[in-house]
Design a protein around this motif. Structure first.
Motif, PDB file in Angstrom:
ATOM      1  N   UNK A 189     -11.808   4.560   3.401  1.00  0.00           N
ATOM      2  CA  UNK A 189     -11.466   3.547   3.870  1.00  0.00           C
ATOM      3  C   UNK A 189     -12.386   3.023   4.932  1.00  0.00           C
TER       4      UNK A 189
ATOM      5  N   UNK B  28      -4.725   2.433  -4.713  1.00  0.00           N
ATOM      6  CA  UNK B  28      -4.837   2.129  -3.308  1.00  0.00           C
ATOM      7  C   UNK B  28      -3.691   2.332  -2.440  1.00  0.00           C
ATOM      8  N   UNK B  29      -3.879   2.930  -1.203  1.00  0.00           N
ATOM      9  CA  UNK B  29      -2.720   3.022  -0.345  1.00  0.00           C
ATOM     10  C   UNK B  29      -2.554   1.919   0.394  1.00  0.00           C
ATOM     11  N   UNK B  30      -1.366   1.863   1.458  1.00  0.00           N
ATOM     12  CA  UNK B  30      -1.143   0.830   2.109  1.00  0.00           C
ATOM     13  C   UNK B  30      -2.171   0.163   3.165  1.00  0.00           C
ATOM     14  N   UNK B  31      -2.893   1.408   3.515  1.00  0.00           N
ATOM     15  CA  UNK B  31      -3.910   1.145   4.482  1.00  0.00           C
ATOM     16  C   UNK B  31      -5.180   0.602   3.799  1.00  0.00           C
TER      17      UNK B  31
ATOM     18  N   UNK C 265      -4.962  -1.557   1.324  1.00  0.00           N
ATOM     19  CA  UNK C 265      -4.589  -3.143   1.187  1.00  0.00           C
ATOM     20  C   UNK C 265      -4.895  -3.820   2.491  1.00  0.00           C
ATOM     21  N   UNK C 266      -4.879  -3.217   3.533  1.00  0.00           N
ATOM     22  CA  UNK C 266      -5.077  -3.696   4.648  1.00  0.00           C
ATOM     23  C   UNK C 266      -6.497  -4.169   4.826  1.00  0.00           C
TER      24      UNK C 266
ATOM     25  N   UNK D 120      -6.908  -7.563   3.332  1.00  0.00           N
ATOM     26  CA  UNK D 120      -6.086  -8.562   4.186  1.00  0.00           C
ATOM     27  C   UNK D 120      -7.045  -8.975   5.188  1.00  0.00           C
ATOM     28  N   UNK D 121      -7.627  -7.956   5.777  1.00  0.00           N
ATOM     29  CA  UNK D 121      -8.288  -8.492   7.107  1.00  0.00           C
ATOM     30  C   UNK D 121      -9.887  -9.081   6.472  1.00  0.00           C
TER      31      UNK D 121
ATOM     32  N   UNK E 297     -10.012 -11.013   3.836  1.00  0.00           N
ATOM     33  CA  UNK E 297      -9.227 -12.621   3.675  1.00  0.00           C
ATOM     34  C   UNK E 297      -9.500 -13.516   4.938  1.00  0.00           C
ATOM     35  N   UNK E 298      -8.756 -12.596   5.926  1.00  0.00           N
ATOM     36  CA  UNK E 298      -8.691 -13.342   7.234  1.00  0.00           C
ATOM     37  C   UNK E 298     -10.107 -13.695   7.692  1.00  0.00           C
TER      38      UNK E 298
ATOM     39  N   UNK F 203       0.507  -7.468  -4.881  1.00  0.00           N
ATOM     40  CA  UNK F 203      -0.131  -7.736  -3.642  1.00  0.00           C
ATOM     41  C   UNK F 203      -1.014  -8.756  -3.815  1.00  0.00           C
TER      42      UNK F 203
ATOM     43  N   UNK G  66       0.615 -12.383  -3.788  1.00  0.00           N
ATOM     44  CA  UNK G  66       1.294 -12.621  -2.409  1.00  0.00           C
ATOM     45  C   UNK G  66       0.038 -12.984  -1.442  1.00  0.00           C
ATOM     46  N   UNK G  67      -1.159 -12.407  -1.737  1.00  0.00           N
ATOM     47  CA  UNK G  67      -2.272 -13.002  -0.851  1.00  0.00           C
ATOM     48  C   UNK G  67      -2.774 -14.351  -1.114  1.00  0.00           C
TER      49      UNK G  67
ATOM     50  N   UNK H 209      -0.245 -16.746   0.268  1.00  0.00           N
ATOM     51  CA  UNK H 209      -0.440 -16.687   1.861  1.00  0.00           C
ATOM     52  C   UNK H 209      -1.657 -17.660   2.216  1.00  0.00           C
TER      53      UNK H 209
END
Lengths: 167, 156
Positions: free
Chosen positions: B61, B93-96, B98-99, B102-103, B105-106, B128, B131-132, B135
């Protein structure tokens, strides 16, 4: 003549959890390898949910002084999966967060809405130190139902789901 | 297989030896790739990347985070309007992790669009990334792919 009924295939293992090891990867390998009797979606969901729950133990569990921070066990059969983690926890620390998160999820009208809300929060703020997606993934993505028990100093988190058919 | 220590500029992917076909030479060259622990990244033309393997260790990661940041800067610098990210073979993948998406995309918002190619049979991808997309519809598009084939009809 009584015919022997073959036992239904099942998988029942547990792992001691310690920081700085590859125990999670070993756990996932075993589920992938020995859980073949279970349909793929349920097996993958179980591996993911166990990973997320065990990772929380590794992050927040109290070290017992011998390097162990807790334990994860997985029972998998063709009909269902059950995961349990146990770890030591200070009353004012991680159990409060974990218990409130689980209570919030289990009482939610829509876990999907909580999941979306969390993504929205993360998208809007790059400075979030903690992702806090793990328990939501366990319920929303993997389809497990969560429960908890705190008997100081031990925190136990359980997750179960049926595996009879894909979600 | 060529292992890169740094990301090449996207424009360099058009040049030998990174391009798929070297003009005047027989046969395609291999696209560049990079391995980070259990994760394998393949770079394709013109603005595309494919993830393979799993993404669930802090080491992977952390390294990927730097690469994504680097790649974001290059995408912006090269004026790439769309980047295609094939995650069909990203199995775990783990939740971290996925973050990280997300970052990314931001950071991409209002600068370029990210098109994720997903395997709809992989639950975490379907849930996931959809949802992204909901959003950030201006920044994210999700295409459900049949394994080893094109997108499903009308699935975006």
């Amino acid at each position: 003549v009584i015919a022997a009924v073959p036992a239904a295939p099942s998988f029942d293992r547990s792992w001691q959890l310690a920081r700085g090891t590859d125990v999670l990867a070993a756990m996932k390998r075993e589920v992938d390898l020995h859980g073949q009797f279970c349909h793929a979606a349920c097996r993958e969901a179980t591996a993911m949910a166990a990973w997320e729950l065990a990772e929380n133990v590794i992050k927040y569990g109290l070290d017992d002084g011998l390097g162990s921070v807790g334990r994860v066990s997985i029972a998998l059969s063709a009909s269902g999966a059950f995961i349990r983690t146990t770890n030591g926890a200070n009353a004012e620390g991680s159990p409060v967060d974990a218990i409130s998160a689980i209570d919030r999820i289990t009482s939610a009208v829509s876990v999907a809405a909580l999941y979306r809300q969390r993504f929205r929060e993360l998208l809007g703020d790059l400075d979030h130190a903690r992702t806090k997606l793990g328990l939501l993934r366990v319920t929303f993505e993997a389809g497990f139902q969560l429960s908890h028990r705190y008997d100081a100093p031990e925190l136990e988190i359980s997750a179960r789901r049926e595996c009879s058919k894909p979600r | 297989v060529r292992h890169l220590t740094t990301w090449p500029p996207l424009s360099a992917l058009n040049d030998p030896p990174f391009n798929a076909v070297v003009p005047g030479k027989a046969g395609p060259s291999r696209p560049p790739s990079k391995t980070i622990g259990s994760l394998r990244l393949h770079f394709h033309l013109p603005c595309a990347i494919r993830f393979e393997g799993s993404l669930a260790s802090a080491m992977v990661r952390n390294e990927l985070k730097h690469h994504l940041s680097d790649m974001h800067d290059r995408i912006v610098a090269d004026g790439c309007p769309v980047i295609t990210v094939d995650v069909q073979m990203l199995q775990f993948v783990d939740s971290s992790a996925i973050r990280l998406f997300v970052d990314w995309i931001s950071r991409a918002t209002y600068k370029y669009k990210i098109v994720f190619l997903i395997d709809p049979g992989t639950t975490w991808q379907r849930l996931s990334f959809s949802v992204l997309q909901s959003m950030a519809p201006d920044s994210v598009e999700v295409r459900e792919m049949e394994r080893n084939s094109g997108a499903k009809d009308g699935s975006t």
